[in-house]
Design an enzyme around this catalytic site. Structure first.
Site, mmCIF file in Angstrom:
data_model
loop_
_atom_site.group_PDB
_atom_site.id
_atom_site.type_symbol
_atom_site.label_atom_id
_atom_site.label_comp_id
_atom_site.label_asym_id
_atom_site.label_seq_id
_atom_site.Cartn_x
_atom_site.Cartn_y
_atom_site.Cartn_z
ATOM 1 N N ASP A 68 0.868 -1.169 0.000
ATOM 2 C CA ASP A 68 0.000 0.000 0.000
ATOM 3 C C ASP A 68 0.918 1.237 0.000
ATOM 4 O O ASP A 68 2.143 1.137 0.107
ATOM 5 C CB ASP A 68 -0.972 -0.022 1.193
ATOM 6 C CG ASP A 68 -2.213 0.835 0.923
ATOM 7 O OD1 ASP A 68 -2.161 1.687 0.004
ATOM 8 O OD2 ASP A 68 -3.223 0.676 1.626
HETATM 9 C C1 BGC Z 1 -5.086 3.230 0.348
HETATM 10 C C2 BGC Z 1 -5.358 2.208 -0.736
HETATM 11 C C3 BGC Z 1 -5.262 2.851 -2.090
HETATM 12 C C4 BGC Z 1 -3.906 3.518 -2.226
HETATM 13 C C5 BGC Z 1 -3.666 4.152 -3.579
HETATM 14 C C6 BGC Z 1 -3.846 4.042 0.091
HETATM 15 O O1 BGC Z 1 -3.743 5.099 0.967
HETATM 16 O O2 BGC Z 1 -4.982 2.558 1.585
HETATM 17 O O3 BGC Z 1 -6.613 1.619 -0.546
HETATM 18 O O4 BGC Z 1 -5.461 1.888 -3.088
HETATM 19 O O5 BGC Z 1 -3.798 4.511 -1.235
HETATM 20 O O6 BGC Z 1 -4.410 5.283 -3.752
#
Ligand code: BGC
Length: 739
Positions: free
Chosen positions: A285
């Site tokens: 993530d």
């Molecule tokens: C979130 C994810 C997301 C990623 C990309 C993160 O902060 O937890 O769910 O896919 O950002 O935007």
């Protein structure tokens, strides 16, 4: 009328606990091997690097020079870049200006629609409609791929019994069986049958794993639980998505059993690859690798990179740990060449599966973007789905409204187009929303029959609009009050310690009810709320979630009875926060609450044990009657099966849908079993007076679980079976199973 018959294999949704053969095919594109032979260390690492193209994002890891990084081959993947033209420009740099011309992979958060926005995912799951959910994902894929995207960070498969957590809005609620159905349907919708088709989108199963169980409901917080509970309750939807063919997985931010998921080899190797046979790649993530320093798991960002890749984390989202340190880590032998090559092969093979080596521009199509986005068809479907997701929580008969009545539309969210879209709205824009709820009601009922007052904001304590709102109520025959949460109060980093409706909105409801005019409350929110106050004052409550682009019209469709609501809660609504966690899959305990006069029982002194609205609850403008259950036999053994029949009758005057739910309880197990476990369901449409016999087939697969020795199987013993229209309103029968 003679009932027709529906026969159901109750276990139609893959049960994630079972050790079924992995459904993922081998990914071995011969072009990948040829490339691997030519690639330098830097070029290989570049394939494991993912940067955002979003220039407005700031922070220590933002790389302003990402275009140079693409050009040098040091960044092989980009997210947050879209439109056919822009992705083509970036792709041209990768294809024409790098030594090997390896195409970029473009990712984006397409969570509940891309341009045409559907209800938030918690809402979508309340439709209990597999086909519609799959169709929503398919439409999202068509729109997103037309804008040059290859990869969505969805489905979000985090089971959640924690309403404080803002991200509960992004998932399918509290139940592993329903959650698995949704996860698989979305994966199929995105990926279709052929990932190389330019209208299909690579799915990413997130957030692996158990991100939905943060302590205290605070986002990113610690997660800890037994391995049994993890496998039984939290893992099934992730596995269902992997089984449906998802070729990427995102590691979650949280730790589990003391080890951040980002470097958790139990999750990333043992479970995901060795047990489930996952063949795609794993991405971190956003800066998840770097955050292991804060977790106190890695000494520095270099160390974090080493731990992550050695645990099976293939791609670094935005953290630049691999970008900066992986070369030295490989040179020094702290990361083996083999580990590096394995990760690179995985990424390249997925690019090959997407068809990017055949035509790197196949997803960049301005023509498709213009003709296949926000189409009339997509919007019509969004309107239908939004209505199908709405849950009629209460109704004393005030709904449906009659056209032509004088209606006061009041509330902070009544005239908001923006809030309808919810958080994580992809590329959805307020300007694409044709009508707020107020505007849609005006259209449906005639402007002269609608009077509007905002009343108050969704937060804060400004009561200055109350008097105008009360006057509006007094001049109308009924009130529609649209209240709830600001849409940015759910989603990421949007935890709340209080799950009541914020601000003075409830106070306004009380004042309006005091006028004596019947009040319909329409709720826009992204989590189970404590509605104990509101339920006393509202004549009807309609849970509309954040219903998306066409949500205004969909609310009006339901209010005026053009659509008969059929949604059912996919998550329990508590009476207050003190009951949390509260969910239908609970155990009996050694002292179940049976006798109100006895003290030493598992209960609260100040609130009943039951929730305000149970999992599976949802009313209709018609009524349904369930006959007694009929089992074909009261016992079966081995691989035999029995059937459970119930006759469902629409006893009202309108056509409507009912979601018939099957629950099972294993009375004695080598480990304790839940009092009710959802094992099947079907959504049935019946005309007025129509009856249908619903048949569920019960076999061993429905009785299996992780036994005390962690083996997967069923045990000899007595079972209860429940069928009904909600987890708390069921018919009951008993049977015995012999191994
Ligand atoms: C979130 C994810 C997301 C990623 C990309 C993160 O902060 O937890 O769910 O896919 O950002 O935007």
């Amino acid at each position: 009328m003679k009932p027709s018959l529906i026969i159901l294999a109750a276990a139609c949704v893959m049960l994630a606990g079972c050790n079924a053969a992995p459904a993922q095919g081998e990914l071995n594109d011969p072009r990948v091997e040829k490339l691997m032979k030519k690639m330098t260390l830097d070029e290989k690492i570049g394939q494991l690097v993912l940067f955002t193209s979003d220039w407005s994002v700031t922070g220590p890891t933002m790389r302003q020079g990402y275009i140079d990084d693409i050009r040098s081959g040091r960044c092989g993947n980009i997210f947050n870049a879209y439109t056919a033209d822009y992705t083509r420009k970036l792709q041209e740099i990768a294809v024409n200006e790098t030594r090997l011309g390896i195409p970029l992979l473009f990712g984006y958060d397409v969570i509940h629609g891309f341009r045409t926005i559907f209800p938030i995912n918690l809402g979508m799951s309340a439709s209990w409609d597999e086909q519609e959910i799959e169709e929503a994902a398919r439409i999202a894929a068509v729109e997103a791929t037309a804008a040059g995207l290859h990869w969505t960070y969805s489905p979000m498969c985090d089971i959640c019994v924690e309403p404080r957590w803002g991200r509960i809005s992004e998932g399918a609620g509290e139940d592993p069986f329903l959650g698995s159905m949704v996860a698989a349907a979305m994966t199929r919708g995105y990926q279709g049958n052929d990932l190389s088709d330019p209208a299909t989108l690579l799915a990413c199963v997130k957030h692996f794993a158990a991100y939905g169980a943060p302590q205290g409901g605070r986002d990113y917080n610690t997660v800890d639980m037994s391995e049994r509970w993890l496998r039984e309750f939290y893992l099934p939807p992730y596995k269902a998505a992997v089984d449906a063919g998802a070729l990427s997985v995102m590691a979650s931010f949280n730790e589990l059993d003391g080890v951040p998921a980002t470097a958790n080899s139990f999750l990333l190797q043992d479970v995901l690859r060795n047990e489930w046979g996952f063949k795609g790649f794993v991405v971190s993530d956003y800066t998840g690798i770097n955050e292991m320093v804060n977790h106190g798991f890695a000494a520095d960002v270099e160390d974090a990179g080493r731990l992550a890749i050695n645990a099976g984390l293939d791609m670094d989202m935005q953290g630049a740990s691999y970008f900066t340190y992986l070369k030295d880590l490989v040179k020094s032998g702290k990361v083996s060449k083999r580990t590096l090559d394995t990760a690179v092969r995985r990424v390249l093979n997925v690019k090959a599966a997407l068809g990017l080596f055949d035509d790197p521009y196949k997803y960049c199509s301005p023509e498709r973007e213009a003709s296949q986005t926000l189409t009339g068809e997509n919007k019509a479907f969004a309107r239908k789905l939004a209505a199908d997701c709405m849950v009629l929580l209460t109704n004393d008969g005030i709904l449906p409204l009659r056209r032509g009545e004088k209606i006061a539309v009041i509330g902070a969210l009544a005239d908001s187009k923006d809030d309808l879209l919810g958080s994580w709205r992809g590329a959805g824009e307020e300007k694409s929303v044709p009508a707020s709820i107020l505007e849609a009601i005006r259209e449906a009922n005639g402007s002269s029959n609608v009077i509007y007052a905002e009343g108050c904001k969704e937060a804060g304590n400004d009561r200055s609009g109350f008097s105008k709102a009360i006057a509006a109520a007094n001049s109308a025959s009924k009130v529609v009050l649209v209240i709830g949460e600001d849409c940015q109060w759910t989603g990421e980093a949007a935890s709340r310690s209080d799950i009541r409706i914020p601000g003075v909105q409830s106070e306004l409801l009380q004042k309006l009810a005091a006028t004596g005019k019947p009040v319909v409350v329409v709720l826009l929110n992204g989590r189970p709320l404590d509605l104990s106050e509101e339920v006393q004052y509202a004549g009807a409550m309609l849970e509309a979630w954040f219903p998306g682009t066409m949500g205004g019209y969909a609310v009006a469709d339901v209010l005026f009875g053009d659509v008969n609501p059929g949604g059912k809660l996919s998550v329990t609504f508590p009476r207050n926060l003190g009951q949390v966690p509260i969910y239908h899959y609970a155990k009996n305990t050694g002292r179940p609450f049976l006798d109100p006069d006895a003290k030493y029982q598992s209960r609260y002194l100040d609130v009943p044990n039951e929730p305000l609205f149970a999992f599976g609850h949802g009313l209709s403008y018609t009524s349904f009657d369930y006959s007694e259950l009929e089992l074909s036999a009261d016992s079966f053994g081995g691989y035999e099966s029995i059937t459970a029949d119930v006759t469902l009758t629409n006893t009202g005057e309108r056509a409507g849908s009912e979601t018939v739910q099957l629950y099972i309880r294993d009375l004695v197990g080598s480990v304790t079993r839940p009092v009710k476990q959802l094992k099947g369901f079907t959504k049935v449409y019946l005309g007025p007076g129509e009856s249908r016999k619903i048949r569920f087939t019960i076999d061993k697969s429905l009785l299996e679980f992780y036994r005390q020795d962690m083996s997967w199987g069923a045990e000899t013993g007595d079972f209860k079976l429940f069928i009904g229209g909600s987890s708390d309103k069921v018919r009951e029968a008993s049977f015995r199973y012999e191994e």
